[in-house]
Design an enzyme around this catalytic site. Structure first.
Site, PDB file in Angstrom:
ATOM      1  N   ASP A 117       0.871  -1.173   0.000  1.00 47.35           N
ATOM      2  CA  ASP A 117       0.000   0.000   0.000  1.00 47.35           C
ATOM      3  C   ASP A 117       0.914   1.231   0.000  1.00 47.35           C
ATOM      4  OD1 ASP A 117      -2.147   1.645  -0.043  1.00 47.35           O
ATOM      5  OD2 ASP A 117      -3.178   0.743   1.666  1.00 47.35           O
TER       6      ASP A 117
HETATM    7  C1  BGC Z   1      -5.112   3.101   0.239  1.00 48.89           C
HETATM    8  C2  BGC Z   1      -5.326   2.070  -0.838  1.00 48.89           C
HETATM    9  C3  BGC Z   1      -5.197   2.692  -2.192  1.00 48.89           C
HETATM   10  C4  BGC Z   1      -3.864   3.375  -2.298  1.00 48.89           C
HETATM   11  C5  BGC Z   1      -3.621   4.007  -3.645  1.00 48.89           C
HETATM   12  C6  BGC Z   1      -3.888   3.940   0.007  1.00 48.89           C
HETATM   13  O1  BGC Z   1      -3.836   5.003   0.874  1.00 48.89           O
HETATM   14  O2  BGC Z   1      -5.047   2.463   1.485  1.00 48.89           O
HETATM   15  O3  BGC Z   1      -6.575   1.463  -0.683  1.00 48.89           O
HETATM   16  O4  BGC Z   1      -5.371   1.712  -3.179  1.00 48.89           O
HETATM   17  O5  BGC Z   1      -3.814   4.390  -1.314  1.00 48.89           O
HETATM   18  O6  BGC Z   1      -4.394   5.110  -3.857  1.00 48.89           O
END
Ligand code: BGC
Length: 907
Positions: free
Chosen positions: A429
């Site tokens: 993530d």
């Molecule tokens: C989130 C994810 C997301 C990623 C990319 C993160 O902060 O937890 O769910 O896919 O950002 O935007």
């Protein structure tokens, strides 16, 4: 007699058509099947006799699958025939069917008992061996009118097909071998780097020098950039300016639709409609790939039991079984059966793992749970997504067993790759490698090496891999082979997406006009929205509202709002294109009805909250009037109306990422408004918009009706109008428990019994597991949802009460009758309890459901077939087993109001 029956069938069909036209209600598959199969059988099989007393309907249902590619793949292109053969070996007729887009089939035929013919099932599908199976009716079933046989059929690929697979795999391997033999270590590490640039900011930092880094071969993928126009120049940089011309992969958070926005994921889950959920993902992939993308950061399958956690809005609720069905449906929808098609996208299952278990519901917080709880209640949806063929997995921000997920070798290697046989790639993530420094497991070099070693293949935004892996390699801290392996997995994903054949296949400038935000997509969005609504309360006289001669006071900060309707994580959706409730109602009944509007209150007035919401695109403007002035106007129009429709709830920013709340009730200013509306004595219909279970005890006591609409997406207003005025009868069911009070959290239906369970009828008993101030029960339980009509459930009927062994089957039957005045759908839910086992079990667990459509006064017998698969659980060794003993089967319209029966199942 025959003519009479035919007349009845034709008449029913006629009524159905009229109703369908008037109310735009569509028949569901099961109902349609009855008529269609009958008519089809009549048309093609002249010798088939019409139903008589001895006629049995055999219903065959299941899926066609291919296991050879390891991940279960659905077969959709097949002919399924039922062949009736007379004892003189003369074939009497064939009935031809096809599986649906998920490989599921349901077909039925009639036989007379005792039968003079034999029945066979023949399946032919290009590239597979033909299957011919005799359909033998178990003698225990012969007396049933409807005999249900559940067959999942695995087709064996023909030799030719196997060779094609091997050739494809071989071609991929040799392309990648060849490429990797030319790559330097730096270029390999470059592939492991994912950067963000473009139209959206979804995390705390953004990537810099992106163009330059692409040219230098230091980037493997990009996210937050879309449209063919914006994607193409970046892809050109990679294709025209790097040494090896390796295409980039383009990802984005396509969570509940891309440009046409569907209800938030929690809302999609309350449809309990797998076909709609799969279609929503299909449409999202179609739009996303027309917009330059080939990788979607979805589905989010984290089980959540804490309504304070803002991201509960992004998932499918609290149940692992239902969550698994939904996870698999989403993967099928996004990826289709062929990833190289230019309208399918690679899915990314997130957040692996246990992200929904954040302590105290505070986002990004620590998670601490036992292995057995993980296996029993939290891991199943991730696994289901992987079994359905998900191409990638995203790690979670939290720790698992005291090691952050992004450096957790047990999680990413032992569980994901060895036990579950996942063969795609793992991305972190957003900056979660860097965040492991704050978790306290090392400096950037250390945590980056640990992440790679644990099984992470791609580093999102943080550049820990880019900046430190080379150094770690030269210091002997990581092996080249691990870098090679990660690089290979990224290249394989690109290969599977067809990017090596055509890096611009998702950059077709003509597609946005034809594939995005089309009328069909908007109609689908409207249908999903109305299916997602949950009727939480009805006094059975206020709703549905009359379409003419009614004076309506439409009140509330969300009644004429557009900004909030598409919810959080609404990707490339434009809230300006959404339909407000006021617009939807005006369009539908504006000419026949008087609609007076007043805002009534602000959405929120609390400054602490407002500042945070508006700092991140909340766009909440405070009305210049005082709260008293706004309420006075609302009360004034209410006194001139017959009914009040109050559209209230949360703003979109109050749920989603980094949006946890400790108070999950309505904001205070809206409560003041509601109180004034209740005081008018007029019936108040609450239309709720929100992204989490809320505490609504007081509202439940005073409102005439409450319709939960979540954040329903682009078509919210139209869908809400259709439901309020009875063009669609709501049938959604909750997938999360609504507590009475926030202090009850975590509250979920599949809890344990404890050694001192509380019995509400003896509520003064002291030494019981309970609170002194309120009962244990939720306000609305899991599975709950009302309808404008009523359904009666007969008592449960089982074909036996004692069973033995793995091959035994229990058939459970219930007769459902629509006893009200409206046609409608009901979700019949099946739960099982295991009252004595080697480990403690949940009080009950959902194991199946069926959603059926019944006209007023119509009845239908529903059956479920239970096998020992449904009795299985994880024991203390984490073996997935069943143990002999008693089991209680519960069937009902929700997780509490069930009828139960006890059976014994021995080894
Ligand atoms: C989130 C994810 C997301 C990623 C990319 C993160 O902060 O937890 O769910 O896919 O950002 O935007």
């Amino acid at each position: 007699m025959n003519r009479l029956l035919f007349f009845i069938f034709s008449f029913q069909l006629f009524i159905t058509q009229i109703y369908t036209e008037q109310c735009e209600l569509t028949l569901n598959d099961e109902t349609q099947l009855t008529f269609n199969t009958f008519l089809q059988a009549k048309k093609f099989c002249s010798s088939i006799s019409l139903p008589t007393k001895n006629t049995r309907r055999i219903i065959l249902t299941g899926r066609l699958v291919d296991y050879t590619t390891r991940c279960k793949r659905s077969i959709t292109d097949a002919n399924i025939e039922i062949i009736h053969i007379q004892s003189d070996l003369r074939s009497v007729c064939h009935e031809l069917h096809h599986p649906d887009s998920r490989g599921s089939y349901t077909l039925s035929t009639f036989v007379t008992i005792p039968s003079t013919e034999r029945l066979f099932l023949r399946i032919t599908s290009p590239g597979y061996e033909t299957v011919l199976k005799e359909i033998i009716i178990p003698s225990s079933e012969k007396r049933q009118k409807n005999i249900i046989l559940k067959w999942q059929i695995a087709l064996t690929p023909s030799q030719e097909q196997i060779e094609t697979y091997q050739q494809q795999q071989g071609r991929m391997d040799s392309t990648i071998d060849d490429l990797m033999s030319k790559m330097t270590l730096e270029e390999k590490i470059g592939q492991l780097n994912l950067v963000t640039v473009g139209f959206d900011v979804t995390g705390p930092i953004v990537s810099e020098n992106v163009d330059e880094n692409i040219r230098l071969g230091r980037i493997g993928g990009v996210f937050n950039t879309f449209t063919p126009k914006a994607v193409r120049p970046l892809q050109e940089l990679a294709m025209n300016h790097t040494r090896l011309r390796i295409p980039l992969i383009f990802g984005y958070d396509v969570i509940h639709g891309h440009r046409t926005i569907f209800p938030i994921s929690l809302g999609m889950s309350t449809t309990w409609d797998m076909a709609s959920i799969e279609t929503s993902a299909r449409i999202a992939a179609q739009e996303a790939t027309a917009d330059g993308l080939n990788w979607v950061f979805s589905p989010m399958v984290d089980i959540a039991r804490d309504a304070r956690w803002g991201r509960i809005s992004e998932g499918a609720g609290e149940d692992p079984w239902l969550g698994s069905q939904i996870a698999a449906a989403m993967i099928r929808g996004y990826q289709g059966s062929d990833l190289t098609q230019s309208n399918t996208a690679m899915a990314c299952v997130k957040h692996f793992a246990l992200y929904g278990g954040a302590e105290a519901g505070r986002d990004y917080n620590t998670v601490d749970m036992s292995r057995i709880t993980m296996y029993q209640y939290f891991l199943a949806p991730y696994r289901a997504a992987i079994d359905a063929g998900a191409g990638s997995v995203m790690t979670s921000f939290n720790e698992v067993d005291s090691v952050p997920a992004s450096a957790n070798r047990w999680l990413l290697q032992d569980l994901l790759r060895e036990q579950w046989k996942f063969n795609g790639f793992v991305v972190t993530d957003y900056t979660s490698i860097n965040e492991m420094v704050d978790h306290g497991i090392g400096d950037l070099q250390e945590v980056s090496a640990r992440a790679l070693d644990a099984g992470v293949d791609m580093d999102m935004v943080g550049e820990g891999f880019l900046k430190t892996l080379n150094k770690s390699f030269s210091e002997g801290k990581i092996k080249e082979q691990i870098i090679n392996q990660a690089c290979r997995r990224i290249l394989e994903a690109k290969y599977k997406l067809g990017l090596f054949d055509d890096p611009y296949r998702y950059c077709d400038d003509s597609r946005p006009d034809t594939d995005i935000f089309t009328n069909e997509n908007r109609l689908a969005a409207r249908d999903f929205a109305r299916r997602s609504f949950v009727l939480l309360k009805t006094d059975r006289k206020t709703l549905p509202l009359a379409r003419s001669n009614l004076n309506i006071a439409l009140i509330g900060p969300l009644a004429d709002d557009h900004r909030n309707l598409i919810g959080s994580w609404s990707a490339a959706g434009d809230w300006r294109q959404s339909v407000s409730v006021r617009e939807g109602i005006n369009k539908l009944v504006g000419s026949q009805t008087q609609i007076l509007y007043a805002k009534g209150s602000n959405l929120v007035e609390d400054e602490y909250m407002l500042k945070q919401l508006n700092a991140h695109g909340g766009e909440i403007e405070l009305d210049p009037r005082t709260p008293e002035q706004m309420i006075a106007e609302a009360v004034e129009i209410s006194t001139r109306s017959d009914v009040i429709v109050a559209v209230i709830g949360e703003s979109q920013g109050m749920t989603g990422e980094a949006a946890s709340r400790v108070d999950i009730g309505l904001p205070e200013c809206q409560k003041l408004l509601l109180k004034a509306l209740f005081d008018t004595g007029k019936p108040v219909v609450i239309v709720l918009m929100n992204g989490r279970p809320m505490t609504l005890k007081w509202e439940q006591e005073h409102a005439a009706a409450i319709l939960e609409t979540w954040f329903a997406g682009t078509e919210a207003g139209n869908a809400i109008a259709e439901v309020l005025f009875g063009l669609y009868n709501p049938a959604g069911k909750l997938t999360t428990t609504f507590p009475q009070h926030v202090g009850q959290i975590p509250l979920y239906y599949n809890h344990k019994n404890t050694g001192r369970p509380f019995n509400a009828s003896q509520f003064t008993d002291k030494y019981k597991s309970r609170y002194l101030d309120i009962p244990n029960e939720p306000l609305y339980p899991f599975g709950y949802g009302l309808s404008y009509t009523t359904f009666n459930f007969s008592s449960i009927n089982v074909d036996k009460t004692e069973l033995r062994g793995d091959s035994d089957r229990l058939t459970v039957r219930v007769l459902i009758r629509n006893t009200g005045a409206y046609s409608g759908e009901e979700v019949i839910q099946l739960y099982i309890s295991d009252p004595a086992a080697s480990v403690t079990r949940a009080v009950r667990e959902l194991k199946n459901f069926k959603k059926i459509y019944l006209r007023s006064q119509q009845s239908e017998e529903i059956s479920f077939v239970i096998t020992t698969e449904d009795l299985k659980f994880y024991n203390t060794n984490l073996d997935y087993i069943w143990e002999e003993g008693d089991f209680i089967i519960h069937v009902g319209p929700d997780s509490v109001n069930t009828q139960s029966i006890r059976v014994k199942w021995l080894k």
